[in-house]
Design a protein around this motif. Structure first.
Motif, PDB file in Angstrom:
ATOM      1  N   LEU A 301       1.779  -1.058   2.323  1.00 34.48           N
ATOM      2  CA  LEU A 301       1.346  -2.224   1.348  1.00 34.48           C
ATOM      3  C   LEU A 301      -0.091  -2.680   1.747  1.00 34.48           C
ATOM      4  O   LEU A 301      -1.166  -2.811   0.764  1.00 34.48           O
ATOM      5  CB  LEU A 301       2.203  -3.304   0.989  1.00 34.48           C
ATOM      6  N   GLU A 302      -0.125  -3.094   2.843  1.00 32.46           N
ATOM      7  CA  GLU A 302      -1.415  -3.763   3.390  1.00 32.46           C
ATOM      8  C   GLU A 302      -2.507  -2.648   3.376  1.00 32.46           C
ATOM      9  O   GLU A 302      -3.892  -3.051   2.779  1.00 32.46           O
ATOM     10  CB  GLU A 302      -1.191  -4.093   4.843  1.00 32.46           C
ATOM     11  N   GLU A 303      -2.183  -1.470   4.046  1.00 32.51           N
ATOM     12  CA  GLU A 303      -3.435  -0.280   3.798  1.00 32.51           C
ATOM     13  C   GLU A 303      -3.773  -0.163   2.483  1.00 32.51           C
ATOM     14  O   GLU A 303      -5.036   0.011   2.180  1.00 32.51           O
ATOM     15  CB  GLU A 303      -2.956   0.579   4.587  1.00 32.51           C
ATOM     16  N   MET A 304      -2.735   0.058   1.696  1.00 35.01           N
ATOM     17  CA  MET A 304      -3.195   0.293   0.254  1.00 35.01           C
ATOM     18  C   MET A 304      -3.847  -0.678  -0.514  1.00 35.01           C
ATOM     19  O   MET A 304      -4.733  -0.415  -1.268  1.00 35.01           O
ATOM     20  CB  MET A 304      -1.627   0.642  -0.684  1.00 35.01           C
ATOM     21  N   ALA A 305      -3.680  -1.921  -0.239  1.00 40.06           N
ATOM     22  CA  ALA A 305      -4.240  -3.066  -0.634  1.00 40.06           C
ATOM     23  C   ALA A 305      -5.827  -2.963  -0.522  1.00 40.06           C
ATOM     24  O   ALA A 305      -6.817  -3.020  -1.312  1.00 40.06           O
ATOM     25  CB  ALA A 305      -3.914  -4.290  -0.517  1.00 40.06           C
ATOM     26  N   LYS A 306      -6.119  -2.447   0.713  1.00 41.76           N
ATOM     27  CA  LYS A 306      -7.447  -2.468   1.329  1.00 41.76           C
ATOM     28  C   LYS A 306      -8.363  -1.250   0.451  1.00 41.76           C
ATOM     29  O   LYS A 306      -9.545  -1.419   0.038  1.00 41.76           O
ATOM     30  CB  LYS A 306      -7.700  -2.147   2.592  1.00 41.76           C
ATOM     31  N   ILE A 307      -7.576  -0.089   0.579  1.00 43.19           N
ATOM     32  CA  ILE A 307      -7.910   0.941  -0.290  1.00 43.19           C
ATOM     33  C   ILE A 307      -8.268   0.758  -1.817  1.00 43.19           C
ATOM     34  O   ILE A 307      -9.372   1.100  -2.042  1.00 43.19           O
ATOM     35  CB  ILE A 307      -7.294   2.220   0.049  1.00 43.19           C
ATOM     36  N   LEU A 308      -7.495   0.136  -2.442  1.00 41.88           N
ATOM     37  CA  LEU A 308      -7.476  -0.215  -3.746  1.00 41.88           C
ATOM     38  C   LEU A 308      -8.733  -1.237  -4.057  1.00 41.88           C
ATOM     39  O   LEU A 308      -9.088  -1.597  -5.145  1.00 41.88           O
ATOM     40  CB  LEU A 308      -6.304  -0.578  -4.348  1.00 41.88           C
ATOM     41  N   ASN A 309      -9.072  -1.959  -3.065  1.00 39.07           N
ATOM     42  CA  ASN A 309     -10.147  -3.075  -3.050  1.00 39.07           C
ATOM     43  C   ASN A 309     -11.673  -1.988  -2.664  1.00 39.07           C
ATOM     44  O   ASN A 309     -12.629  -2.942  -3.024  1.00 39.07           O
ATOM     45  CB  ASN A 309     -10.090  -4.018  -2.250  1.00 39.07           C
ATOM     46  N   HIS A 310     -11.501  -1.073  -2.484  1.00 38.63           N
ATOM     47  CA  HIS A 310     -12.712  -0.238  -2.101  1.00 38.63           C
ATOM     48  C   HIS A 310     -13.561   0.055  -3.575  1.00 38.63           C
ATOM     49  O   HIS A 310     -13.025   0.372  -4.374  1.00 38.63           O
ATOM     50  CB  HIS A 310     -12.412   1.191  -1.515  1.00 38.63           C
ATOM     51  N   PRO A 311     -15.045  -0.122  -3.333  1.00 37.45           N
ATOM     52  CA  PRO A 311     -15.601  -0.027  -4.491  1.00 37.45           C
ATOM     53  C   PRO A 311     -15.706   1.346  -5.269  1.00 37.45           C
ATOM     54  O   PRO A 311     -16.087   1.504  -6.405  1.00 37.45           O
ATOM     55  CB  PRO A 311     -17.202  -0.350  -4.084  1.00 37.45           C
ATOM     56  N   ARG A 312     -15.352   2.307  -4.636  1.00 38.56           N
ATOM     57  CA  ARG A 312     -15.308   3.598  -5.150  1.00 38.56           C
ATOM     58  C   ARG A 312     -13.797   4.220  -5.495  1.00 38.56           C
ATOM     59  O   ARG A 312     -13.680   5.421  -5.842  1.00 38.56           O
ATOM     60  CB  ARG A 312     -16.067   4.620  -4.340  1.00 38.56           C
ATOM     61  N   VAL A 313     -12.954   3.135  -5.517  1.00 41.83           N
ATOM     62  CA  VAL A 313     -11.613   3.649  -5.840  1.00 41.83           C
ATOM     63  C   VAL A 313     -11.193   2.697  -6.893  1.00 41.83           C
ATOM     64  O   VAL A 313     -11.336   1.562  -6.905  1.00 41.83           O
ATOM     65  CB  VAL A 313     -10.489   3.492  -4.628  1.00 41.83           C
ATOM     66  N   TYR A 314     -10.675   3.273  -7.836  1.00 41.72           N
ATOM     67  CA  TYR A 314      -9.974   2.500  -9.220  1.00 41.72           C
ATOM     68  C   TYR A 314      -9.068   1.510  -8.645  1.00 41.72           C
ATOM     69  O   TYR A 314      -7.989   1.886  -8.017  1.00 41.72           O
ATOM     70  CB  TYR A 314      -9.501   3.270 -10.290  1.00 41.72           C
ATOM     71  N   ALA A 315      -9.048   0.199  -8.993  1.00 42.51           N
ATOM     72  CA  ALA A 315      -7.894  -0.520  -8.872  1.00 42.51           C
ATOM     73  C   ALA A 315      -6.776  -0.594  -9.620  1.00 42.51           C
ATOM     74  O   ALA A 315      -6.797  -1.228 -10.614  1.00 42.51           O
ATOM     75  CB  ALA A 315      -8.384  -2.186  -8.642  1.00 42.51           C
ATOM     76  N   LEU A 348       0.375  -6.767  -4.636  1.00 38.33           N
ATOM     77  CA  LEU A 348      -0.846  -6.082  -4.845  1.00 38.33           C
ATOM     78  C   LEU A 348      -1.634  -6.813  -5.886  1.00 38.33           C
ATOM     79  O   LEU A 348      -2.768  -6.959  -5.758  1.00 38.33           O
ATOM     80  CB  LEU A 348      -0.383  -4.436  -5.857  1.00 38.33           C
ATOM     81  N   LYS A 349      -0.623  -7.393  -6.820  1.00 37.63           N
ATOM     82  CA  LYS A 349      -1.448  -8.366  -7.695  1.00 37.63           C
ATOM     83  C   LYS A 349      -2.163  -9.570  -7.086  1.00 37.63           C
ATOM     84  O   LYS A 349      -3.233 -10.037  -7.562  1.00 37.63           O
ATOM     85  CB  LYS A 349      -0.443  -9.024  -8.784  1.00 37.63           C
TER      86      LYS A 349
END
Length: 577
Positions: A301-315, A348-349
């Motif tokens: 969960l922690e890593e996925m949240a960081k990735i989903l906040n990446h500007p080139r990855v859709y949240a 995630l929310k």
């Protein structure tokens, strides 16, 4: 019968020749002054005739093929690969089913209606005397069904051999390739990722990161077809993404039966893959993550949240819940409880503000009570999912859920309607009117009135049909919204990002034509530059094959002509001597 009379009696037939006529030797000597006139061939007409062979032709590589794909993005990716290989070998992929010599039907086994459409298409093809090749999960899972008898089948892990199956089918043979791909006894993810393909949308690359899953859900037929988890290595996936951007792609979809389980069979995990992928995504391009089941994302969960906040990855994340009743989830063998699902959603929310979370729900699973169903309704009312896939339960042959007492059909239908009513009772985008958003434009709307774009949260935004917007990231002001979309007005002075590092391929153009395929295609491709994509007219492969055959035909005729000339010369020498 009266006989013919003549005034002069001829002693010999040679008396017919008068003294003024040429003697035989004179005629032979006169031949040296005769110049043979070459017959001109209408090359264009010849090519047209070759381009339209009779429908019963058994010469492979020149026929027209119509493809139909049902189901998920993984299945669509398989279809793109099969189309690319066939086009690279000279077959013409047509959108007109009636003109096709062969139908390639790529099936989905998730629900009964999809298989019904598949079965009806087979029947229609047989009525129209079309050659048929079947692909996808239905024939892979149940190849012995009566309506599949005598038909060619290409398995889900054998799509790199589709050309062989099509060629043999055109010759009148029935071929079935259903085996698994293995390396030293270990099951592989499937066919190679560097095969030629024809993208349905040249701007979107669908990459299957693994096949199969680790679950054993009692309702799932796909497991029978795709099997257990088998992941592709990270370096192969990153290389495929890099190649796609070089071909003008601006959006990548990662897909599989369960992306969250990626890498467990090869000693890695999903976050490790994603961190390497984002390094090769150019500015203005985006990555969309596919469906993941709750048990596996809980660990990251922690890593996925960081990735989903990446500007080139859709949240955006698709997490199927299927039911909000722990009793039903246990019967489904989903390996999580409702509390696990809520933990993922709530985390995630909180950590990814504004994230879009999509989910699936099955209505009327065997044993589902009214109370079970009401718990699911309350979950939807609580979270107001902006994207919700509501499915009436269908018992699939051979699954455990098909063998237990079923909920009456009318009850299933009513629950599906009731939940749909709840879903349509709220508008998830009304509060976004007046916002300024960056959106990536990738396709045209179904009614052809707008271009379709997606914002940072993979929410659909309709924009005016300005050709300069396609494949670009633009800024818009949101001025209207509906249940499934918003409408945006482009900002006049805003910066327009062109994400791709090269011009996108044309629709229908073959991508990823590798050196291996060049060698197998033959020398007629030797003059094509060695780039990732073959940039030419979609029918150029077929034309190259026609020209090759024309060249071979002309060479043969020239050889025969020279041989005849040599015989004639030898005859004349003999006569004069």
């Amino acid at each position: 019968m009266p006989s013919a009379s003549c005034d002069t009696l001829l002693d010999d037939i040679e008396d017919i020749v008068s003294q003024g006529d040429l003697k035989p030797q004179d005629r032979h000597s006169a031949r040296k002054h005769v110049v043979p006139k070459a017959r001109k061939r209408n090359t264009q007409k010849y090519l047209q005739e070759e381009n339209s062979p009779p429908s019963d032709s058994t010469i492979p590589g020149i026929q027209k093929i119509w493809m139909r794909t049902w189901g998920c993005s993984h299945n669509n990716s398989d279809g793109e690969y099969m189309a690319g290989q066939l086009a690279a070998y000279g077959y013409e992929i047509t959108e007109n089913a009636s003109d096709a010599d062969l139908w390639l039907l790529n099936s989905c086994t998730v629900k009964n209606p999809a298989e019904d459409h598949f079965r009806n298409s087979i029947k229609k093809a047989q009525e129209e005397n079309k050659k048929i090749v079947l692909a996808g999960c239905v024939p892979q899972a149940q190849p012995r069904q009566d309506y599949l008898k005598g038909l060619s089948i290409i398995g889900v892990q054998q799509i790199d051999r589709v050309v062989e199956v099509v060629e043999e089918t055109i010759k009148g043979h029935s071929v079935r390739l259903l085996g698994q791909k293995k390396d030293n006894g270990k099951r592989l993810g499937g066919a190679r990722l560097d095969l030629p393909k024809i993208r349905k949308n040249p701007l979107i690359e669908i990459i299957s990161i693994n096949t199969g899953c680790l679950n054993a859900c009692t309702y799932c037929k796909t497991k029978h077809a795709r099997g257990n988890l088998a992941s592709y290595p990270i370096d192969e996936l990153v290389e495929r993404a890099r190649q796609s951007f070089q071909e003008g792609v601006c959006e990548i979809w990662l897909t599989s039966e369960d992306t969250g389980a990626y890498g467990r069979d090869i000693g890695t995990n999903l976050p490790a893959l994603l961190w390497q992928l984002v390094e090769v995504i150019p500015e203005g391009a985006m990555l969309r993550l596919g469906m993941t089941n709750p048990p596996y994302i809980l660990e990251h969960l922690e890593e996925m949240a960081k990735i989903l906040n990446h500007p080139r990855v859709y949240a955006f994340l698709h997490i199927p819940v299927q039911s909000a009743s722990d009793t039903v989830l246990m019967e489904m063998k989903r390996e999580y409880c409702v509390a696990d699902f809520k933990r993922v959603v709530d985390f995630l929310k909180e950590k990814v503000p504004g994230i879009t979370l999509a989910t699936d729900i099955i209505c009327g699973f065997p044993g589902e009570t009214d109370q079970d169903f009401q718990e699911t309704v309350k979950l939807v009312e609580e979270y107001k999912f902006p994207s919700l896939f509501i499915n009436q339960f269908y018992p699939r042959p051979g699954t455990p859920a098909a063998k237990i007492p079923q909920v009456p059909a009318q009850v299933k239908k009513q629950r599906t309607k009731d939940l749909s009513r709840v879903f349509h009772s709220y508008n998830p985008y009304d509060h976004k009117i007046g916002e300024r958003q960056q959106v990536l434009v990738t396709e045209e709307s179904f009614d052809s009135k707008f271009y379709v774009a997606h914002n940072r949260f993979y929410e659909q935004v309709l924009v005016p049909k300005n050709p300069t917007f396609m494949g670009k990231m633009i800024e818009v002001d949101i001025y209207d919204s509906g249940k499934h979309f918003m409408k945006g007005q482009p900002v006049s002075d805003a910066k327009v990002y062109t994400p791709s590092i090269s011009k996108p391929l044309a629709k229908g153009e073959v991508s990823g034509l590798t050196e291996d395929f060049r060698n197998r295609l033959g020398n007629h491709l030797s003059m094509v530059p060695h780039t990732c994509a073959v940039r030419r007219d979609p029918t150029s492969s077929r034309m190259a094959l026609r020209l090759q055959r024309l060249h071979q035909d002309c060479t043969l005729r020239a050889s025969v002509g020279l041989a005849l000339f040599a015989l004639l010369l030898a005859f004349l020498v003999k006569v004069y001597n």
